[in-house]
Design a protein around this motif. Structure first.
Motif, PDB file in Angstrom:
ATOM      1  N   ARG A  78       0.820  -1.215   0.000  1.00 55.55           N
ATOM      2  CA  ARG A  78       0.000   0.000   0.000  1.00 55.55           C
ATOM      3  C   ARG A  78       0.857   1.269   0.000  1.00 55.55           C
ATOM      4  N   ILE A  79       1.887   1.256  -0.822  1.00 54.28           N
ATOM      5  CA  ILE A  79       2.853   2.355  -0.881  1.00 54.28           C
ATOM      6  C   ILE A  79       2.192   3.692  -1.247  1.00 54.28           C
ATOM      7  N   PRO A  80       1.342   3.763  -2.283  1.00 50.23           N
ATOM      8  CA  PRO A  80       0.738   5.066  -2.615  1.00 50.23           C
ATOM      9  C   PRO A  80      -0.037   5.680  -1.446  1.00 50.23           C
ATOM     10  N   GLU A  81      -0.738   4.857  -0.692  1.00 50.19           N
ATOM     11  CA  GLU A  81      -1.479   5.358   0.465  1.00 50.19           C
ATOM     12  C   GLU A  81      -0.530   5.875   1.549  1.00 50.19           C
ATOM     13  N   LEU A  82       0.580   5.172   1.754  1.00 45.14           N
ATOM     14  CA  LEU A  82       1.555   5.621   2.738  1.00 45.14           C
ATOM     15  C   LEU A  82       2.192   6.934   2.288  1.00 45.14           C
ATOM     16  N   GLN A  83       2.501   7.058   1.002  1.00 45.17           N
ATOM     17  CA  GLN A  83       3.049   8.322   0.501  1.00 45.17           C
ATOM     18  C   GLN A  83       2.085   9.470   0.773  1.00 45.17           C
ATOM     19  N   THR A 109      -1.263   1.727  12.231  1.00 50.93           N
ATOM     20  CA  THR A 109      -2.518   2.052  12.905  1.00 50.93           C
ATOM     21  C   THR A 109      -3.271   3.119  12.121  1.00 50.93           C
ATOM     22  N   SER A 110      -2.567   4.142  11.664  1.00 50.34           N
ATOM     23  CA  SER A 110      -3.196   5.227  10.894  1.00 50.34           C
ATOM     24  C   SER A 110      -3.866   4.710   9.633  1.00 50.34           C
ATOM     25  N   MET A 111      -3.327   3.628   9.072  1.00 54.65           N
ATOM     26  CA  MET A 111      -3.867   3.065   7.830  1.00 54.65           C
ATOM     27  C   MET A 111      -4.773   1.859   8.093  1.00 54.65           C
ATOM     28  N   ASP A 112      -5.151   1.644   9.344  1.00 55.07           N
ATOM     29  CA  ASP A 112      -6.029   0.530   9.734  1.00 55.07           C
ATOM     30  C   ASP A 112      -5.465  -0.836   9.358  1.00 55.07           C
ATOM     31  N   TYR A 125      11.714  14.122  10.584  1.00 55.34           N
ATOM     32  CA  TYR A 125      11.740  13.402  11.858  1.00 55.34           C
ATOM     33  C   TYR A 125      10.402  12.709  12.087  1.00 55.34           C
ATOM     34  N   ASN A 126       9.306  13.416  11.849  1.00 57.95           N
ATOM     35  CA  ASN A 126       7.976  12.837  12.053  1.00 57.95           C
ATOM     36  C   ASN A 126       7.731  11.663  11.112  1.00 57.95           C
ATOM     37  N   TRP A 127       8.205  11.769   9.868  1.00 60.17           N
ATOM     38  CA  TRP A 127       8.058  10.664   8.923  1.00 60.17           C
ATOM     39  C   TRP A 127       8.794   9.432   9.425  1.00 60.17           C
ATOM     40  N   VAL A 128      10.045   9.627   9.815  1.00 58.22           N
ATOM     41  CA  VAL A 128      10.864   8.500  10.278  1.00 58.22           C
ATOM     42  C   VAL A 128      10.240   7.874  11.524  1.00 58.22           C
ATOM     43  N   GLU A 129       9.779   8.687  12.457  1.00 56.19           N
ATOM     44  CA  GLU A 129       9.176   8.155  13.681  1.00 56.19           C
ATOM     45  C   GLU A 129       7.870   7.418  13.398  1.00 56.19           C
ATOM     46  N   SER A 130       7.075   7.924  12.473  1.00 58.96           N
ATOM     47  CA  SER A 130       5.829   7.250  12.111  1.00 58.96           C
ATOM     48  C   SER A 130       6.105   5.858  11.554  1.00 58.96           C
ATOM     49  N   ILE A 131       7.172   5.744  10.760  1.00 60.33           N
ATOM     50  CA  ILE A 131       7.550   4.447  10.198  1.00 60.33           C
ATOM     51  C   ILE A 131       8.222   3.588  11.263  1.00 60.33           C
ATOM     52  N   ARG A 132       9.207   4.148  11.949  1.00 60.34           N
ATOM     53  CA  ARG A 132       9.989   3.381  12.924  1.00 60.34           C
ATOM     54  C   ARG A 132       9.114   2.798  14.031  1.00 60.34           C
ATOM     55  N   THR A 133       8.155   3.572  14.519  1.00 57.83           N
ATOM     56  CA  THR A 133       7.306   3.120  15.622  1.00 57.83           C
ATOM     57  C   THR A 133       6.076   2.348  15.150  1.00 57.83           C
ATOM     58  N   GLY A 137       0.741  14.279   3.742  1.00 56.28           N
ATOM     59  CA  GLY A 137      -0.284  14.952   4.532  1.00 56.28           C
ATOM     60  C   GLY A 137       0.207  15.409   5.899  1.00 56.28           C
ATOM     61  N   MET A 138       1.315  14.879   6.367  1.00 54.30           N
ATOM     62  CA  MET A 138       1.872  15.279   7.661  1.00 54.30           C
ATOM     63  C   MET A 138       2.615  16.614   7.584  1.00 54.30           C
ATOM     64  N   TRP A 139       3.003  17.033   6.381  1.00 55.19           N
ATOM     65  CA  TRP A 139       3.776  18.262   6.230  1.00 55.19           C
ATOM     66  C   TRP A 139       2.902  19.490   6.443  1.00 55.19           C
ATOM     67  N   GLN A 140       3.454  20.475   7.166  1.00 55.79           N
ATOM     68  CA  GLN A 140       2.815  21.775   7.331  1.00 55.79           C
ATOM     69  C   GLN A 140       3.829  22.836   6.964  1.00 55.79           C
ATOM     70  N   ALA A 141       3.394  23.840   6.220  1.00 49.59           N
ATOM     71  CA  ALA A 141       4.287  24.907   5.762  1.00 49.59           C
ATOM     72  C   ALA A 141       5.068  25.484   6.940  1.00 49.59           C
TER      73      ALA A 141
END
Length: 149
Positions: free
Chosen positions: A95-100, A128-131, A115-123, A105-109
């Motif tokens: 489900r790579i496209p959904e993860l991308q 969970t976010s993708m059910d 760091y948040n991307w790596v932590e979301s993957i690492r942990t 979507g986590m980025w804010q201007a």
């Protein structure tokens, strides 16, 4: 991590589950090829997906995800990182496209997001976010079952 001199970054991020969790690997047509029996899980499986044989398998980590991206000159103020490629080693996560989309979507201007991307993957938070992780049972569907044996 790669050299940032040309704006490209390549990250290999291991997926750490912490406590061992039940994993069910399913080929794309719905046939379970390996599973951890669970009373709740079996209640939710259709007859065509209940395995004839089950194997107890508890994992505390999953194979890494490889993230290759470009940091544009206006990152992080005005643009997110550009994902060149994202892949799962051993093809365990199709489900790579959904993860991308989730990562972008986590980025804010104005804020860094790597760091948040790596932590979301690492942990394994992304599962969970993708059910995919439901009640500590991770259900992975693969389009390449022969690579999962």
């Amino acid at each position: 991590m790669s050299d940032l001199s040309d704006g490209t970054v390549k990250l290999e991020v291991c997926v750490e589950l912490g406590e061992p969790r039940t994993v069910v690997l399913v080929i794309a047509d719905g046939t379970v090829i390996e599973s951890i029996p669970s009373k709740n899980l079996k209640d939710n499986l259709t007859p065509s997906t209940i395995p004839e044989r089950s194997q107890d398998l508890l994992l505390s980590s999953l194979p890494p995800l490889i993230l290759h991206l470009i940091l544009p000159p206006n990152y992080p103020l005005h643009a997110p990182p550009q994902i060149v490629s994202l892949r799962a080693t051993h093809s365990w996560f199709p489900r790579i496209p959904e993860l991308q989309d989730l990562l972008i979507g986590m980025w804010q201007a104005g804020e860094g997001v790597l760091y948040n991307w790596v932590e979301s993957i690492r942990t394994a938070e992304f599962l969970t976010s993708m059910d995919i992780d439901y009640n500590n049972i991770i259900r992975c569907v693969s389009t390449e079952p022969s690579r999962m044996h």
